[in-house]
Motif scaffolding. Structure first.
Motif, short mmCIF file in Angstrom:
data_model
loop_
_atom_site.label_atom_id
_atom_site.label_comp_id
_atom_site.label_asym_id
_atom_site.label_seq_id
_atom_site.Cartn_x
_atom_site.Cartn_y
_atom_site.Cartn_z
N SER A 201 33.96 8.53 12.23
CA SER A 201 34.35 7.12 11.51
C SER A 201 35.49 6.73 12.48
CB SER A 201 34.68 7.67 10.14
OG SER A 201 35.67 8.50 9.95
N ALA A 202 35.83 5.38 12.58
CA ALA A 202 36.64 4.96 13.46
C ALA A 202 37.13 3.50 12.41
CB ALA A 202 36.30 4.68 14.86
N ALA A 203 38.55 3.22 12.63
CA ALA A 203 38.93 2.15 11.95
C ALA A 203 39.87 1.50 12.53
CB ALA A 203 39.37 2.39 10.46
N ILE A 204 40.05 0.10 12.55
CA ILE A 204 41.28 -0.82 13.13
C ILE A 204 41.65 -1.68 11.76
CG2 ILE A 204 39.78 -2.22 14.14
CD1 ILE A 204 41.73 -2.50 16.43
N GLY A 205 42.93 -1.68 11.68
CA GLY A 205 43.51 -2.71 10.90
C GLY A 205 45.24 -2.99 11.18
N ASP A 206 45.74 -3.98 10.37
CA ASP A 206 47.21 -4.46 10.79
C ASP A 206 48.05 -4.21 9.66
OD1 ASP A 206 45.58 -6.49 9.63
OD2 ASP A 206 47.62 -7.72 10.27
N SER A 207 47.68 -3.97 8.47
CA SER A 207 48.28 -4.13 7.21
C SER A 207 48.38 -3.12 6.32
CB SER A 207 48.11 -5.57 6.62
OG SER A 207 49.34 -5.79 5.76
N PHE A 208 49.08 -3.17 5.12
CA PHE A 208 49.32 -2.24 4.37
C PHE A 208 48.09 -1.85 3.78
CE2 PHE A 208 53.36 -4.54 4.52
CZ PHE A 208 54.28 -3.36 5.03
N ASN A 209 47.17 -2.68 3.34
CA ASN A 209 45.97 -2.18 2.76
C ASN A 209 44.79 -1.77 3.70
OD1 ASN A 209 45.15 -4.80 4.12
ND2 ASN A 209 43.85 -5.47 2.82
N ASP A 210 45.24 -1.75 5.05
CA ASP A 210 44.42 -0.78 6.05
C ASP A 210 44.97 0.56 5.95
OD1 ASP A 210 42.96 -3.27 6.47
OD2 ASP A 210 45.05 -3.94 7.74
N GLU A 211 45.96 1.13 5.47
CA GLU A 211 46.53 2.39 5.75
C GLU A 211 45.58 3.41 5.03
OE1 GLU A 211 51.27 1.48 5.15
OE2 GLU A 211 50.30 2.37 3.70
N SER A 212 44.76 3.11 4.20
CA SER A 212 43.90 4.07 3.58
C SER A 212 42.81 4.48 4.48
CB SER A 212 43.29 3.84 2.36
OG SER A 212 42.49 2.55 2.36
N MET A 213 42.27 3.44 5.21
CA MET A 213 41.22 3.78 6.13
C MET A 213 41.55 4.41 7.56
SD MET A 213 39.61 -0.09 7.24
CE MET A 213 40.65 -1.22 8.27
N LEU A 214 42.98 3.93 7.85
CA LEU A 214 43.42 4.52 9.01
C LEU A 214 43.94 5.88 8.76
CD1 LEU A 214 46.12 1.55 10.25
CD2 LEU A 214 43.62 1.91 10.71
N LYS A 215 44.22 6.19 7.69
CA LYS A 215 44.55 7.64 7.45
C LYS A 215 43.02 8.53 7.36
CE LYS A 215 47.13 7.01 3.97
NZ LYS A 215 48.14 7.26 2.81
N ASP A 216 42.11 8.03 6.64
CA ASP A 216 40.78 8.80 6.38
C ASP A 216 39.88 8.64 7.57
OD1 ASP A 216 41.94 8.90 3.77
OD2 ASP A 216 40.64 7.54 2.82
N ALA A 217 39.74 7.74 8.32
CA ALA A 217 39.02 7.57 9.52
C ALA A 217 39.14 9.12 10.57
CB ALA A 217 39.06 6.50 10.09
N ASP A 218 38.16 9.37 11.37
CA ASP A 218 38.45 10.44 12.28
C ASP A 218 39.37 9.94 13.20
OD1 ASP A 218 36.59 12.25 10.94
OD2 ASP A 218 34.85 11.19 11.72
N ILE A 219 39.29 8.72 13.71
CA ILE A 219 40.22 8.13 14.74
C ILE A 219 40.51 6.61 14.37
CG2 ILE A 219 38.06 7.36 16.25
CD1 ILE A 219 40.02 7.84 18.62
N SER A 220 41.70 6.24 14.36
CA SER A 220 42.00 5.06 14.09
C SER A 220 43.15 4.23 14.85
CB SER A 220 42.58 4.96 12.41
OG SER A 220 43.69 5.88 12.42
N PHE A 221 43.16 3.02 14.67
CA PHE A 221 43.91 2.11 15.59
C PHE A 221 44.46 0.88 14.76
CE2 PHE A 221 39.84 3.28 17.69
CZ PHE A 221 40.43 3.93 18.51
N THR A 222 45.71 0.66 15.35
CA THR A 222 46.62 -0.36 14.87
C THR A 222 47.34 -0.96 15.91
OG1 THR A 222 47.97 -1.30 13.03
CG2 THR A 222 48.66 0.78 14.17
N PHE A 223 48.23 -2.20 15.86
CA PHE A 223 49.07 -2.79 16.71
C PHE A 223 50.55 -2.58 17.06
CE2 PHE A 223 45.51 -5.25 14.91
CZ PHE A 223 44.60 -5.45 15.90
N GLU A 224 51.09 -2.64 18.18
CA GLU A 224 52.47 -2.40 18.28
C GLU A 224 53.21 -3.01 17.32
OE1 GLU A 224 55.50 -0.75 19.24
OE2 GLU A 224 53.75 -0.20 20.31
#
Length: 260
Positions: A201-224
């Motif tokens: 599982s992988a996820a990418i997002g930029d805001s607070f409501n994305d934090e759960s999927m960024l933490k739960d995914a096997d690999i995750s991405f966000t921006f500087e």
């Protein structure tokens, strides 16, 4: 196979900056990712009934293999057919509606077939309501509002402490969801429904409501330029989906950045 979910606003579709809309380099990367046998989908705080608006904005440039709406409350296949759904408790909907009416706070309620909004909101194609008797409060996925004024911010802070609901913000809105309903739990639910235990599982997002999927995914991405708390949840910092795909399709980078 890699199951990769993306946030919509300011992750896939940009409303500000040098490159507005969907970036061509992201479109090309998504096609490359899918041709490699992987699945790419939407995980958004937007409601399922907003699919026509999303389609209009994308203009056929991106096709999803799955779609998750209302911060995880509604999981759909590539055609928008509902695979799983969960509603806010009716008591919560009634209480929030009453609080908002007393405080003159505009709210938007995510219904199964449409959006309902109070008089202080002006959503495209949403139905204005003045009473809770004008819709079914037992079939509301999520409730959204703008935490901008001091009254709205106080409304947000007060409800964040509730035990019967999850209240989380993104770049433009704050949303009420039932306990246990997040983008992260929805991504996990989707991969489980696929029945492929070896999927990544992988996820990418930029805001607070994305934090759960960024933490739960096997690999995750966000921006500087994401908030530090969001960056702390991701395994990689990238410029966008195109760079995330480069990592996902490179076995050595995938292994180095994947959660153990």
């Amino acid at each position: 196979m890699i199951v990769f979910g993306t946030d919509f606003d300011d992750t896939l579709y940009f409303h500000s900056g040098k490159e507005l809309g969907v970036r061509q380099k992201d479109i090309d990367a998504i096609e490359r990712f899918k041709k490699a046998g992987n699945q790419f989908g939407l995980i958004s705080g937007r409601a399922r009934c907003m699919m026509p608006e999303i389609d209009e904005l994308l203009n056929g440039k991106v096709k999803f293999d799955f779609m998750i709406f209302s911060n995880g409350a509604c999981v759909c296949d590539q055609d928008g057919k509902i695979l799983w759904e969960h509603f806010l408790p009716e008591a919560v909907v009634r209480d929030v509606f009453e609080q908002a009416a007393k405080g003159k706070i505009g709210i938007v309620l995510h219904g199964t077939e449409c959006l309902y909004q109070t008089e202080d909101m002006d959503f495209k194609n949403a139905i204005h309501v003045t009473s809770i008797d004008e819709f079914d409060p037992s079939r509301i996925y999520s409730i959204s509002f703008h935490p901008i004024s001091e009254v709205e911010k106080d409304f947000f802070r007060t409800n964040q402490n509730r035990k019967d609901v999850v209240v989380v913000a993104n770049s433009q809105f704050a949303d009420f969801n039932a306990n246990g309903i997040t983008k992260g739990t929805a991504l996990n639910r989707l991969t489980h429904m696929m029945g492929q235990t070896e999927d990544i599982s992988a996820a990418i997002g930029d805001s607070f409501n994305d934090e759960s999927m960024l933490k739960d995914a096997d690999i995750s991405f966000t921006f500087e330029n994401s908030d530090s708390s969001v960056k702390n949840c991701a395994t990689c910092i990238v410029d966008g989906i195109h760079e995330a795909v480069d990592v996902l399709l490179d076995p050595s980078q995938l292994a180095a950045n994947r959660r153990r």
